[in-house]
Design a protein around this motif. Structure first.
Motif, short mmCIF file in Angstrom:
data_model
loop_
_atom_site.label_atom_id
_atom_site.label_comp_id
_atom_site.label_asym_id
_atom_site.label_seq_id
_atom_site.Cartn_x
_atom_site.Cartn_y
_atom_site.Cartn_z
N SER A 196 46.06 53.33 34.30
CA SER A 196 45.25 52.91 33.16
C SER A 196 43.82 52.62 33.62
O SER A 196 43.59 51.84 34.54
CB SER A 196 45.85 51.65 32.52
N THR A 197 42.87 53.27 32.98
CA THR A 197 41.46 52.99 33.29
C THR A 197 41.08 51.57 32.87
O THR A 197 40.23 50.94 33.50
CB THR A 197 40.54 54.00 32.57
N ALA A 198 41.76 51.07 31.83
CA ALA A 198 41.50 49.70 31.39
C ALA A 198 41.90 48.71 32.48
O ALA A 198 41.19 47.74 32.75
CB ALA A 198 42.26 49.41 30.10
N LEU A 199 43.05 48.95 33.11
CA LEU A 199 43.50 48.06 34.18
C LEU A 199 42.59 48.17 35.40
O LEU A 199 42.28 47.16 36.05
CB LEU A 199 44.95 48.39 34.57
N GLU A 200 42.15 49.38 35.73
CA GLU A 200 41.22 49.55 36.85
C GLU A 200 39.95 48.73 36.63
O GLU A 200 39.45 48.08 37.54
CB GLU A 200 40.87 51.03 37.02
N LEU A 201 39.44 48.77 35.41
CA LEU A 201 38.24 48.00 35.09
C LEU A 201 38.52 46.51 35.13
O LEU A 201 37.69 45.72 35.60
CB LEU A 201 37.73 48.40 33.71
N ALA A 202 39.71 46.11 34.67
CA ALA A 202 40.08 44.69 34.71
C ALA A 202 40.13 44.18 36.15
O ALA A 202 39.62 43.10 36.46
CB ALA A 202 41.43 44.48 34.03
N LEU A 203 40.74 44.96 37.03
CA LEU A 203 40.82 44.57 38.44
C LEU A 203 39.44 44.46 39.06
O LEU A 203 39.15 43.51 39.81
CB LEU A 203 41.67 45.58 39.21
N ALA A 204 38.58 45.42 38.75
CA ALA A 204 37.23 45.41 39.31
C ALA A 204 36.45 44.19 38.84
O ALA A 204 35.74 43.54 39.63
CB ALA A 204 36.50 46.69 38.92
N THR A 205 36.58 43.84 37.57
CA THR A 205 35.84 42.69 37.04
C THR A 205 36.44 41.36 37.49
O THR A 205 35.71 40.37 37.64
CB THR A 205 35.76 42.75 35.50
N ILE A 206 37.74 41.32 37.74
CA ILE A 206 38.35 40.12 38.31
C ILE A 206 37.83 39.90 39.73
O ILE A 206 37.50 38.77 40.11
CB ILE A 206 39.89 40.22 38.31
N ARG A 207 37.74 40.97 40.50
CA ARG A 207 37.20 40.86 41.86
C ARG A 207 35.75 40.36 41.82
O ARG A 207 35.35 39.53 42.64
CB ARG A 207 37.28 42.21 42.57
N ARG A 208 34.98 40.86 40.88
CA ARG A 208 33.59 40.43 40.76
C ARG A 208 33.51 38.96 40.39
O ARG A 208 32.68 38.21 40.93
CB ARG A 208 32.86 41.28 39.72
N ALA A 209 34.38 38.51 39.47
CA ALA A 209 34.40 37.10 39.08
C ALA A 209 34.74 36.21 40.27
O ALA A 209 34.19 35.12 40.42
CB ALA A 209 35.41 36.88 37.95
N ALA A 210 35.66 36.69 41.13
CA ALA A 210 36.04 35.92 42.32
C ALA A 210 34.86 35.83 43.30
O ALA A 210 34.61 34.77 43.89
CB ALA A 210 37.23 36.57 42.99
N ARG A 211 34.11 36.93 43.47
CA ARG A 211 32.94 36.90 44.36
C ARG A 211 31.89 35.94 43.83
O ARG A 211 31.28 35.19 44.61
CB ARG A 211 32.35 38.31 44.49
N GLU A 212 31.70 35.94 42.53
CA GLU A 212 30.72 35.03 41.93
C GLU A 212 31.14 33.58 42.10
O GLU A 212 30.31 32.70 42.36
CB GLU A 212 30.54 35.37 40.45
N ALA A 213 32.45 33.32 41.97
CA ALA A 213 32.96 31.96 42.16
C ALA A 213 32.77 31.51 43.60
O ALA A 213 32.45 30.35 43.87
CB ALA A 213 34.44 31.90 41.78
N ASP A 214 32.95 32.45 44.54
CA ASP A 214 32.78 32.13 45.96
C ASP A 214 31.32 31.83 46.26
O ASP A 214 31.01 30.90 47.01
CB ASP A 214 33.29 33.29 46.81
N LEU A 215 30.41 32.61 45.68
CA LEU A 215 28.98 32.37 45.90
C LEU A 215 28.57 31.03 45.32
O LEU A 215 27.77 30.31 45.93
CB LEU A 215 28.17 33.50 45.27
N ALA A 216 29.10 30.68 44.15
CA ALA A 216 28.77 29.41 43.51
C ALA A 216 29.24 28.23 44.35
O ALA A 216 28.61 27.17 44.36
CB ALA A 216 29.39 29.34 42.12
N ARG A 217 30.35 28.43 45.07
CA ARG A 217 30.89 27.36 45.90
C ARG A 217 29.93 27.02 47.03
O ARG A 217 29.81 25.87 47.45
CB ARG A 217 32.23 27.80 46.50
N HIS A 218 29.24 28.04 47.52
CA HIS A 218 28.31 27.84 48.63
C HIS A 218 26.90 27.52 48.11
O HIS A 218 26.06 27.09 48.84
CB HIS A 218 28.25 29.08 49.52
#
Length: 286
Positions: free
Chosen positions: A264-286
């Motif tokens: 599913s292309t929808a799931l691929e996009l969901a995974l990519a955006t979840i990874r991006r949200a995690a990176r943003e959360a990690d940056l905010a922590r620092h």
């Protein structure tokens, strides 16, 4: 069996008569009678006793009532879980621990909606055992959790590392658990590190297996406990929580789990955006 027959049966039971059931279903009484007759033929038993005052269930009807309720409930659940919502091209089912929904996956939802406005999301909260079972059975497309288990056909990917710190509503709180300490079960790894750091700890007045519950109690009633930095950042900034000095910090990992075969292309996009949200959360922590 046609679930419409089972649904009609349940409406007749609730309404008490074929006439009232027809009104509730917005169909004719003869249609209700035909459906019930068809159902009785399929089951080989009479389900209702008809009389002037309405209908009553026969013993066979009483037995079938349980099955009819289960059947319609299962079909409705399946429709919710795998069906495509009207007006959208696809639906994805995303699961996570409640602590990982808070401030992480909740932030992901609007960003995903902006990237894929034609894809609906079904958000699921659960613990690892339930989330893993949902992934195996195909009811969940992807899930974020702390302690996943390796299973054939599933990929487990490190998503982010949580930094847990001891915080308190009191300034200059003691560096060891005291009577107001709240113990949150962040998993087996945390338990091991916590036991080594505080060998004399014998238990807390409040222990919670959900971080959100522990944090809400802490903010409402006061106390001390270990929480991820991303969850206490705002409370710390406004002075509601204070880091306890000279205490160890612990790290736990959160993982993104999904099927090895993504179709599913929808799931691929969901995974990519979840990874991006995690990176943003990690940056905010620092």
């Amino acid at each position: 069996m046609d679930t419409e027959l089972a649904r009609t049966f349940l409406v007749v039971v609730a309404a008490g008569s074929f006439v009232d059931a027809a009104q509730k279903l917005h169909i004719t009484q003869s249609t209700v009678s035909a459906r019930i007759q068809r159902l009785e033929e399929l089951l080989g038993a009479e389900l209702f006793t008809r009389n002037k005052s309405g209908t009553t269930l026969t013993p066979a009807g009483q037995q079938f009532q349980r099955h009819a309720a289960s059947l319609t409930r299962i079909v409705e659940q399946a429709r919710q879980e795998i069906g495509v919502v009207s007006g959208f091209r696809a639906t994805i089912n995303i699961g996570g621990r409640i602590g990982l929904w808070e401030d992480l996956l909740l932030r992901w939802i609007p960003s995903f909606a902006a990237a894929a406005p034609d894809v609906a999301v079904r958000a699921i909260v659960g613990f690892e055992e339930d989330l893993m079972q949902g992934l195996i059975e195909g009811r969940i497309d992807a899930a974020v959790m702390y302690t996943p288990q390796a299973r054939p056909g599933l990929k487990v990917e490190l998503l982010l590392e949580e930094q847990l710190v001891m915080v308190s509503t009191r300034r200059n709180a003691a560096s060891v658990p005291e009577s107001d300490y709240i113990y949150v079960d962040w998993g087996a790894e945390f338990f091991g590190h916590h036991s080594l750091a505080f060998p004399n700890f014998s238990g807390a007045r409040l222990a919670a297996n959900v971080g959100w519950l522990g944090l809400q109690h802490l903010l409402a009633a006061g106390g001390t406990g270990y929480f991820p930095i991303r969850l206490i950042r705002e409370s710390e900034a406004r002075g509601a929580l204070h880091r306890v000095e000279h205490t160890p910090e612990f790290r736990i990992q959160a993982y993104l789990c999904f099927s090895n075969k993504i179709e599913s292309t929808a799931l691929e996009l969901a995974l990519a955006t979840i990874r991006r949200a995690a990176r943003e959360a990690d940056l905010a922590r620092h």
